[in-house]
Design a protein around this motif. Structure first.
Motif, short mmCIF file in Angstrom:
data_model
loop_
_atom_site.label_atom_id
_atom_site.label_comp_id
_atom_site.label_asym_id
_atom_site.label_seq_id
_atom_site.Cartn_x
_atom_site.Cartn_y
_atom_site.Cartn_z
N ALA A 181 11.47 -97.00 35.22
CA ALA A 181 12.28 -96.34 34.20
C ALA A 181 11.43 -95.71 33.10
O ALA A 181 11.75 -94.64 32.59
N ARG A 182 10.34 -96.38 32.73
CA ARG A 182 9.43 -95.79 31.75
C ARG A 182 8.42 -94.88 32.42
O ARG A 182 8.10 -93.80 31.94
N TRP A 183 7.94 -95.34 33.58
CA TRP A 183 6.81 -94.67 34.21
C TRP A 183 7.19 -93.30 34.80
O TRP A 183 6.43 -92.35 34.74
N GLU A 184 8.37 -93.27 35.40
CA GLU A 184 8.86 -92.00 35.97
C GLU A 184 10.38 -92.06 35.94
O GLU A 184 11.01 -92.42 36.94
N PRO A 185 10.96 -91.72 34.78
CA PRO A 185 12.39 -91.92 34.60
C PRO A 185 13.25 -91.32 35.72
O PRO A 185 14.29 -91.88 36.07
N SER A 186 12.80 -90.23 36.30
CA SER A 186 13.59 -89.61 37.36
C SER A 186 13.63 -90.49 38.60
O SER A 186 14.45 -90.28 39.50
N GLY A 187 12.74 -91.47 38.67
CA GLY A 187 12.72 -92.36 39.82
C GLY A 187 13.77 -93.47 39.76
O GLY A 187 13.99 -94.18 40.74
N MET B 113 4.53 -100.17 43.60
CA MET B 113 5.44 -99.06 43.49
C MET B 113 5.64 -98.39 44.84
O MET B 113 4.76 -98.35 45.66
N THR B 114 6.78 -97.86 45.03
CA THR B 114 7.04 -97.20 46.30
C THR B 114 7.38 -95.73 46.11
O THR B 114 7.69 -95.05 47.06
N SER B 115 7.36 -95.28 44.87
CA SER B 115 7.79 -93.91 44.61
C SER B 115 7.08 -92.94 45.54
O SER B 115 5.89 -93.03 45.76
N LYS B 116 7.85 -92.04 46.07
CA LYS B 116 7.25 -91.05 46.95
C LYS B 116 6.72 -89.90 46.09
O LYS B 116 7.40 -89.40 45.22
N HIS B 117 5.51 -89.54 46.36
CA HIS B 117 4.92 -88.46 45.60
C HIS B 117 4.92 -87.22 46.46
O HIS B 117 4.88 -87.30 47.67
N PRO B 118 4.96 -86.08 45.80
CA PRO B 118 4.98 -84.86 46.60
C PRO B 118 3.78 -84.84 47.53
O PRO B 118 2.66 -85.13 47.11
N SER B 119 4.01 -84.57 48.78
CA SER B 119 2.89 -84.53 49.71
C SER B 119 2.09 -83.26 49.44
O SER B 119 2.50 -82.39 48.69
N SER B 120 0.95 -83.20 50.05
CA SER B 120 0.04 -82.10 49.74
C SER B 120 0.71 -80.77 50.01
O SER B 120 1.44 -80.61 50.97
N PRO B 121 0.44 -79.81 49.17
CA PRO B 121 1.04 -78.50 49.36
C PRO B 121 0.60 -77.88 50.69
O PRO B 121 -0.42 -78.27 51.24
N ALA B 122 1.36 -76.94 51.11
CA ALA B 122 1.01 -76.28 52.36
C ALA B 122 -0.37 -75.65 52.23
O ALA B 122 -0.83 -75.30 51.16
N ILE B 123 -0.99 -75.55 53.35
CA ILE B 123 -2.35 -75.02 53.32
C ILE B 123 -2.30 -73.51 53.11
O ILE B 123 -1.65 -72.80 53.85
N ARG B 124 -2.95 -73.06 52.13
CA ARG B 124 -3.08 -71.62 51.93
C ARG B 124 -4.53 -71.26 52.15
O ARG B 124 -5.41 -72.11 52.17
N ARG B 125 -4.74 -69.99 52.27
CA ARG B 125 -6.07 -69.51 52.58
C ARG B 125 -7.15 -70.18 51.74
O ARG B 125 -8.09 -70.76 52.24
N ARG B 126 -6.99 -70.09 50.46
CA ARG B 126 -8.07 -70.56 49.60
C ARG B 126 -8.16 -72.07 49.56
O ARG B 126 -9.19 -72.62 49.22
N GLN B 127 -7.07 -72.69 49.91
CA GLN B 127 -7.12 -74.15 49.92
C GLN B 127 -8.10 -74.64 50.96
O GLN B 127 -8.75 -75.65 50.80
#
Lengths: 156, 723
Positions: B460-466, B1-15
């Protein structure tokens, strides 16, 4: 009640005699280092030693073992110098990937090296080909066993 | 699969800093565990669900919370290296925690982890280090830059020295800096140098806990059987005999499966064998493999989605000096991870705990919320080591199933699929037909290429939006559109056919493995047709692609390409750009007879950009190749009357040590490019390089997988037309 000798200790278990040793270890005694892979002695992830010989515990009913045979599992190797050498060799070249088959691989390797301290490549393959690895760590397993043999060769 | 997944969220203090106003240590370990190296820890003390990467305890214990799950690919080690590089700690001293769903856990798959984590994890480490420097500077009244962070200690300009733990509380009060300068490659102390895997010790000791090893006080064990035909359901069940088995506690039912629950797995298995279940097999009861292939054959002509094109292929074909076409076929494939599918779940009125190995932690949590009706924040997923992923644990239906059974009982329930259940109820890498036609110039090089893929769209089944607006699954571009080659004219068509009676899924590469087998086989055929050496033919095709050329030249040199071989021996080559990495592979085989094959030697040259842990690149390629060889030589899932016919390792053959290559050499090419993926590259290379080597020995083409299939007849099916 059945009596078994596991890792140097006498253990009593209350199970049907047809219960494979694997499930006694894992589910009755909570020793999960020995793995389940196929249940038909095809993959070797459940390998333990019975009187030093490698055995597929998924296909060995506990009722057939008896109270005097020495069962050794991956958890019972602390004082074993061959086991220590094998583990060191595994760590030195980072054999493991997912690691699920490795307790079985290590048990098979120890049994092989105790029987044949300096195995040929053919003997390594004969001793280890019953143990499957889906990650494909065979190249490194072969190399690690050769390294153990080489290290033992220089030690008097 | 090549689907791009959201990269890690921006670093916040508690992160970065953990919780409770101080750097909090994950101090509580599950009972009975030793603190062995590589043992997974869990932060049971955090009063909230942090999205933290790094926590530092006042006792100087450093815990790293890792977004990608370890399934053998070595990601825990390389992720820790990335953070440790910037933070200034010894990776071997770090405790490892799998990030929880909603707390940083990401989908692990598609060879994307190193690509997506390359920046965020270094930034997390750098931000934490900058705050520690600032805290030290305040204490010592000096400039932050004057404080040096190394091996878990901060050193001041006057020789002051403090462990990070002593600065943790003060650092936690500081704002998280936004843009911290990262080290340059010249400053790297860890990245790019071999590092022993952090999980090796615990795995050779047999202490690593995989999902199947979960031991929850009071748990019962369930043996599961689902309807052997997809789409069927449970009919009449007679539990009388099963309940008489010693140790059996109860029999549970859901719509399409039964579960015999017992004190231990063997009793559950005996109970399941004794259970009398009538299945209502449903609409797929007549499906067989031939029906699936017939459906694919129907897609070779007629309408199709235009997936990619440039230039005028029609004109290229008309004007071509020669034309050449071939059809390739590949089968359904199972995953057969060494750890069979399992999940342990404890559903209570006020919450739920899950212990399992999953590549999709968030989906596992969400499905449990749906089944149980519990809010997501009452569901705790304890991610365990995965005994082989290969895409299988990108599915989470076993968690759904465990939740459906588990909600019917009050105690923790561990379900284990037998190996037979694991293979027959797997979700399979799809079968495909590919047809290619090339227009060729007078030397035999491509002037135009048309390629039609017939098969399902896994996404199509695994991530229809892809799925693309035109119905295209762009995973199929790997090895086809995404290639080291350029063609004057190109047209890729996709005729989507969703097979009856099976569910298709990701594997150790779908697009990459299927695409490479077809394209690299076809190019080899063209070289053969032109009477040009396969390496020389490819060299000409990539003469303007320096990275591709470099791996090809390197592999030719290292493999001794062209040097004489003993009788019945041959070499095959494959070249690829997939998952962001370049790879060239030469396989050398010996075939004393058409069905007797030994892989003598494999040589790989790889440019995967900036390397994090070089020896683990080699390990992934070695293992990926063997995984790919195993499938290429032996494997095909077949169905009869809707039932899968392979069910354990005697019928689903896995390459053994005596069948594995005698030698694999991996050569890394130094590169400053961003890291490419590596987990699937070796597998993608395996089938084409092997098929091409076999073709060289047998003087016939191998267009059908598995390669030992009798369909690979000496005559082949190629059509040559003079245009």
């Amino acid at each position: 009640m059945l009596t078994l000798q596991i890792n140097g200790k006498s253990v009593e278990v209350d199970v049907d005699p047809d219960t494979p040793l694997l499930w006694v270890l894992r589910d009755v005694l909570g020793m999960t280092g020995t793995k389940y892979g196929c249940g038909i002695a095809e993959c070797g992830v459940c390998t333990v030693h019975v009187d030093g010989r490698p055995v597929r515990s998924c296909s060995l009913p506990v009722g057939l073992i008896g109270p005097h045979k020495a069962i050794t599992t991956i958890e019972g190797l602390q004082a074993d110098p061959v086991a220590a050498a094998v583990r060191k060799a595994w760590l030195d070249i980072d054999v493991v990937q997912c690691g699920y088959c490795q307790p079985g691989q290590i048990m098979a390797a120890i049994a092989l090296l105790k029987k044949i301290p300096n195995p040929t490549d053919e003997q390594i393959e004969a001793g280890m080909s019953g143990n499957l690895c889906r990650c494909g760590t065979y190249m490194r397993i072969r190399a690690a066993i050769r390294n153990v043999a080489a290290a033992q060769g220089v030690t008097p | 699969m090549t689907s791009k997944h959201p990269s890690s969220p921006a670093i916040r203090r508690r992160q970065v800093l953990g919780g409770a106003g101080a750097f909090v240590l994950a101090a509580i370990l599950p009972a009975g565990r030793s603190r062995g190296a590589g043992m997974l820890v869990e932060d049971a003390t955090a009063p909230f669900a942090p999205n933290a990467y790094i926590r530092i305890g006042s006792d100087n214990v450093i815990t790293m919370i890792l977004p990608n799950i370890e399934m053998g690919q070595g990601i825990y080690t390389s992720s820790v290296m990335l953070m440790a590089e910037e933070l200034g700690v010894d990776p071997q001293s770090v405790r490892i925690e799998a990030a929880p769903p909603g707390g940083g856990a990401e989908i692990t798959g598609g060879s994307t982890s190193s690509m997506t984590e390359w920046m965020p994890l270094r930034q997390a480490g750098a931000a934490a280090r900058a705050m520690l420097q600032q805290a030290a500077a305040a204490r010592w009244s000096c400039a932050p830059d004057a404080c040096v962070a190394q091996d878990g200690y901060m050193t001041g300009p006057a020789g002051q020295r403090l462990p990070y733990g002593e600065l943790a509380a003060e650092a936690a009060k500081l704002p998280v800096p936004k843009d911290v300068a990262l080290k340059t490659p010249a400053q790297f102390r860890l990245i790019g140098r071999p590092m022993h895997r952090l999980d090796s010790q615990v795995k050779v000791d047999g202490q690593a806990t995989f999902g199947i090893d979960a031991q929850v006080p009071g748990q019962k064990v369930g043996a599961v059987a689902a309807c052997p035909v997809i789409g069927g359901h449970v009919g009449h069940v007679d539990t009388q005999a099963a309940l008489k088995i010693r140790g059996v506690v109860t029999v549970l039912q859901i719509e399409d499966a039964v579960c015999v629950v017992a004190d231990h797995y063997w009793a559950a298995r005996k109970g399941l064998a004794a259970l009398d279940v009538q299945w209502v097999e449903g609409p797929n009861a007549a499906v067989d493999t031939q029906a699936i292939y017939r459906q694919l054959e129907g897609g070779l002509s007629g309408p199709a989605i235009l997936a990619d094109h440039h230039g005028d292929t029609q004109q290229a074909m008309t004007r071509a000096h020669g034309r050449y076409s071939a059809t390739y076929r590949q089968p359904l494939l199972a995953h057969a991870t060494m750890e069979p599918i399992n999940c342990t779940i404890h559903v209570r009125p006020d919450g739920c705990d899950i212990w399992t190995g999953t590549q999709v932690a968030e989906r596992a949590r969400d499905t449990t919320a749906e089944v149980t009706g519990l809010p997501k924040d009452r569901i705790k997923l304890h991610s365990q080591y995965i005994g082989g992923g290969f895409g299988r644990r990108l599915e989470h239906e076993y968690v759904t199933q465990a939740a459906r059974f588990g909600r019917q009982v009050s105690y923790p329930l561990k379900i284990i699929w037998s190996r037979e259940e694991d293979i027959t109820r797997d979700r399979f890498r799809p079968a495909y037909l590919d047809h290619l036609e090339a227009g060729l110039d007078e030397r035999g090089y491509i002037t135009g290429l048309t390629h039609r893929i017939v098969g399902p769209a896994v996404v199509a089944r695994w991530e229809p939006s892809g799925l693309g607006a035109n119905g295209y699954d762009d995973d199929l571009s790997v090895g086809t559109v995404i290639t080291p080659y350029t063609y004057p004219a190109y047209r890729l068509e996709f005729a989507r056919r969703e097979p009856p009676g099976v569910i298709t899924a990701w594997w150790r590469g779908v697009g990459g493995t299927r695409g490479l087998f077809v394209v690299e086989g076809f190019i080899d055929e063209l070289a053969q047709r032109a009477g040009i050496d396969p390496v020389a033919y490819r060299r000409e095709m990539v003469r303007n692609n320096p990275r591709a050329l470099a791996v090809l030249e390197r592999v030719a040199r290292e493999s001794g390409w062209g040097a004489p071989l003993p009788p019945n021996c041959g070499r095959g080559v494959a070249l690829q750009f997939a998952f962001g990495s370049y790879l060239a592979t030469v396989v050398e085989v010996e075939m004393p007879a058409p069905h007797d094959i030994r892989i003598r030697r494999v040589t790989c040259a790889v440019d995967c950009g900036q390397v994090i842990n070089p020896d683990q690149i080699a390990a992934q390629i070695e293992g990926g190749l063997i995984f790919g060889f195993s499938a290429a030589l032996y494997n095909e899932i077949t169905l009869e009357k809707g039932r899968v016919q392979q069910d354990n390792f005697h019928t689903w053959r896995v390459m053994r040590m005596n069948e594995a290559p005698k030698r694999i050499d991996v050569h890394l090419i130094e590169s400053g490019e961003s890291p490419g993926g590596i987990g699937e590259t070796g597998t993608a290379a395996a089938a084409p390089a092997l098929a091409n080597a076999m073709a060289a020995v047998q003087k016939r083409r191998y267009r059908y997988l598995p390669l030992l299939s009798p369909l690979n007849q000496p005559s082949g099916h190629e059509k040559e037309q003079q245009g």
